[in-house]
Design an enzyme around this catalytic site. Sequence first.
Site, PDB file in Angstrom:
ATOM      1  N   GLU A 151       0.703  -1.290  -0.136  1.00 44.93           N
ATOM      2  CA  GLU A 151      -0.048  -0.356  -0.002  1.00 44.93           C
ATOM      3  C   GLU A 151       0.355   1.373  -0.092  1.00 44.93           C
ATOM      4  O   GLU A 151       1.746   1.826   0.949  1.00 44.93           O
ATOM      5  CB  GLU A 151      -1.138   0.296   1.182  1.00 44.93           C
ATOM      6  CG  GLU A 151      -1.594   1.625   1.156  1.00 44.93           C
ATOM      7  CD  GLU A 151      -3.223   1.625   2.651  1.00 44.93           C
ATOM      8  OE1 GLU A 151      -2.915   0.447   3.526  1.00 44.93           O
ATOM      9  OE2 GLU A 151      -3.774   2.255   2.380  1.00 44.93           O
ATOM     10  N   GLU A 245     -12.425   3.400   3.120  1.00 44.14           N
ATOM     11  CA  GLU A 245     -11.555   4.006   4.302  1.00 44.14           C
ATOM     12  C   GLU A 245     -11.534   4.732   4.943  1.00 44.14           C
ATOM     13  O   GLU A 245     -11.831   6.031   3.947  1.00 44.14           O
ATOM     14  CB  GLU A 245     -10.073   3.656   4.056  1.00 44.14           C
ATOM     15  CG  GLU A 245      -8.930   3.023   5.293  1.00 44.14           C
ATOM     16  CD  GLU A 245      -7.982   3.008   5.187  1.00 44.14           C
ATOM     17  OE1 GLU A 245      -7.161   2.072   5.605  1.00 44.14           O
ATOM     18  OE2 GLU A 245      -7.304   3.347   4.360  1.00 44.14           O
TER      19      GLU A 245
END
Length: 293
Positions: A151, A245
């Site tokens: 990520e 998120e």
Amino acid sequence: MTKTLNPIGVHALVWVGNTSPDDIRSAVRQTKESGFDLLELSLHDSDNLDVEAARAALVEADLAVACSRGLAFDADISSDDSSVVARGEQILHDSLDIVDRLGSKILTGALYSALGKYNQRLTPTGRGNVVTVLRSLAKEASGRGVSLGLEICNRYETNVVNTARDALRLADDIGEDNVFIHLDTYHMNIEEADLIQPVLDVRDRLGYVHIGENHRGYLGAGSINFPGFFQALARTGYTGPITFESFSSAVVSETLSNDLAVWRNMWDNGEDLAQAARTFIETHLAAAAHSQR
Ligand code: MN
């Protein structure tokens, strides 16, 4: 609305701050009730996670699960200090074991460093340690059918990979087929020139997506160019998970919320937030797919 090709996910911190059995059951139930396909579980608190109970709840709800985590400064595989690297490597291997036992195929996040503000650049030795440890982890993951995500995080949360270019170079150096790139619009908004070219650069090496606003609150209530991003996903034919998120001081994890600098109350009602997010993502996917015809 027609079913999307991409599994749509939600991060557990939209629902609960901890990983007690009650919290996990609650997160699974709310994820399912809100129409998501996937729950993302952070493993930062995995010592308190009842893995077998979580797996049973996920299976019963027919939900996919993806796992994420970052490391800590005293257990950091990008360190020059071999004992610090060894602690980080152990945590990653333990995490991989949990991923496998949960029935997940994805371990992603800042697997390559601590999640926090570094006061110096990554050193060549530290980068070499990242490559060595993640190559070994990827080989072990491959035997279990698990893929590892890199990520890309902003400069205040890591000094290892801040852009898609950085992550592609790191993945090349690791050199294992089960290592993919994970893009997050919140981080891209801080570091990339735009939200389109990185998607085109990563192309079929993209394996996971986080959708977050620039302030990590309600989608569409910030400044991010989501139409451009979703059109780039459509152009490259991305069919992998897209996970919402969002963080608010309304739901707090003692460790993760501090690492992520969640100081503000961006929302109170996780259910309203999540349902709005799922509709937002589905609407943008449909519009992007239509624009490709
Ligand atoms: Mn993210």
